[in-house]
Design an enzyme around this catalytic site. Sequence first.
Site, PDB file in Angstrom:
ATOM      1  N   GLU A 183       0.769  -1.130  -0.069  1.00  0.00           N
ATOM      2  CA  GLU A 183      -0.008  -0.034  -0.010  1.00  0.00           C
ATOM      3  C   GLU A 183       0.841   1.191  -0.109  1.00  0.00           C
ATOM      4  O   GLU A 183       1.577   1.570  -0.931  1.00  0.00           O
ATOM      5  CB  GLU A 183      -0.976  -0.245   1.221  1.00  0.00           C
ATOM      6  CG  GLU A 183      -2.133   0.952   0.848  1.00  0.00           C
ATOM      7  CD  GLU A 183      -3.185   1.017   2.417  1.00  0.00           C
ATOM      8  OE1 GLU A 183      -4.369   1.237   2.086  1.00  0.00           O
ATOM      9  OE2 GLU A 183      -2.538   0.692   3.326  1.00  0.00           O
ATOM     10  N   GLU A 214     -10.013   2.997  -0.928  1.00  0.00           N
ATOM     11  CA  GLU A 214     -10.846   2.717   0.295  1.00  0.00           C
ATOM     12  C   GLU A 214     -11.066   4.202   0.853  1.00  0.00           C
ATOM     13  O   GLU A 214     -12.132   4.297   1.572  1.00  0.00           O
ATOM     14  CB  GLU A 214      -9.989   1.901   1.599  1.00  0.00           C
ATOM     15  CG  GLU A 214      -8.704   2.901   2.055  1.00  0.00           C
ATOM     16  CD  GLU A 214      -7.763   1.936   2.920  1.00  0.00           C
ATOM     17  OE1 GLU A 214      -8.268   0.721   3.113  1.00  0.00           O
ATOM     18  OE2 GLU A 214      -6.903   2.279   3.453  1.00  0.00           O
TER      19      GLU A 214
END
Length: 662
Positions: A461, A467
Amino acid sequence: MKFTHLIVVAFATLLSLSAPARTSVASPDGNVVVTVNVDNGRLYYNVDRDGEVILNPSRLGLTLAGVPDWAEGFSVVSTSTRQERSSWEPVWGEEALIENNYNELTVELQQKKVAPGRRLRVVFRVFNDGLGFRYEFPSQQQMSDFVITDELTEFAFPEAHTSWSLPVEGIRFYEGLFRELPLDSIGWASTPVTIHTASGLSMALHEAALTDYAAMNVQATPGSPVLRAALTPWSTGEKVFVTDVRTSPWRTLIIADNDGDMMLSRIMLNLNEPCRIADTSWIKPQRYIGVWWCYHMKENTWEIGPRHGATTANVLRHMDFAARNGFGGVLVEGWNYDWASWEFSFTRPYEDFDIDSITAYGRAHGVALIGHHETGGKIANYERQMEDGFRLYRDKGMHYVKTGYVGDLLDDVERHSSQAGVRHYRHVIETAAQYEMCIDNHEPVIPTGLQRTYPNLMTQEGVRGQEWDAWNPTGGNPPSHTVTLPFTRGLAGPMDFTPVTFSFENPVMPQTRVNTTIAKQLALFVILYSPLQMASDMIEHYEANPAPLQFLVDCPTDWQRTLYPEALIGKYITVARLAKDGSTWYIAGATGDDARTARIDMSFLDADAHYLATIYRDAPGADWETNPTAILIEQRKVDATSTLYIPEGRSGGFAIKCTRVD
Ligand code: NOJ
């Protein structure tokens, strides 16, 4: 002093009389020239490209604790050069073959007066598209273990060029929106720092092979275009404890004619060590789905209870969907004790998650269960259990683990990007390799190409991912974000951005949404490179949209070749990737705030061949704000003489599967 040592010192002193204080090395094509110079005992390097100043004389050196600094009193003992002309095949990647061509200059230095006989080495590797350099700390009597309190390394750009970067402070885990600022205004910023010059060059400052050191951030001073390395400190203030690893990471600068060429630079990978895993047959690029978006949309809970997501029945339902649609894996978060307390066990599943029957079902249907180790940033707890956790997964035939470090500081003490963090992440990757586990690392230190050495480090990430569209209180990612990432964070390696949401609203948090069209979501699957690529939406939303889903069903995540027909940071990007079959191209484009028409010169197709292009594009009127789901799917015959013009709505895009038909 021993007699032999005396001889070495005497010999070195003799050499230093003849070694020139200024020496240069050029790239294989002669265009990039690095000059190293000792001026009044201080060490400098400068960089030119085709006669243009890229870096003015920039200081080199280190400050140290308890012993004289490596800052002044240098003289050149000797210099040597070497050429490398080779290529190598990554286990997975954006291309099947990587050229590694550079000229190397090694400068041996000593500090006669400051610390008699003490030596330091600096190595430069100059490529056609930039350079890397690092400090090497030769074993010597004067320096066994030691502590670096700072790097004096400078990057003396001649002007305060336009740049894109993230600040170190105030942004957790590199999950920020890149700021466009003049170089002198970026403050304490993490790398990569992407740079545009008024003369039209695209450049990027970063590092490679960060293995046992602190991450290199840079510090700007208002009014000055000179950046200085500013390493992430330990909580106690030191930067690096040097023990076994006797080099710094490589400091890298890509220098390219345009943004597309900048993204094709492989300097970072080339400056990492070759693969250390003998048998890599278990490392397989995959598309995956997850019991995941349902958590971020607050439909299910990670912890056990009436809305628990990781139940056996729900996981098997996802495995069925994955098997039907060619997804190789299902990520399942919330499988283990204890999400209620965030005191995690990595071996104890919740009672309603039957790991044996789930993994057996997965094996029978060709779908991997992707495990999850959220540590909450508690690395001591994790290190105690890690091997047991990997062993459990290995015994069930699993090969993939998503790790996570949500927590402001590791063990509430050290920064993720400190040497402490770097050491932990490295330990996890190496241990995972022993257990044949591939890692998808969330909340990492910024990636620096270690996947060349450990290709089980598949993706990370360290990016403000999809998200944020689910729950960010101030709204979803802006349209320009995903057309900035490939030019910035993307230069550091694969991103687990987790794209492809087909549902745009969040009923639970109505202030946020996905700010793209559906066609742009498909495009991100190709544009945001990751060999483990997640289609992140809930499977119900994919089932409701079988036509666009087909693109994901077809699209691989490992490539023969990559090129960028169009690219401008923050504005638009078009990528063309050739599948490993050598004949199918996947071409994708995306735009930011402005609608536009992509123009794709298809001359990269085989000259004598015909292709059928299946085009998933914004329908007329598609727009991220007013009409995000309007998608048009059409087929066109194309060949190497074709030029495709594809309209893109605001924050829109397109994805094309281009199949060779004869
Ligand atoms: C943050 C990660 O980015 C996300 O993917 C994950 O679901 C949560 N942490 C929980 O581990």
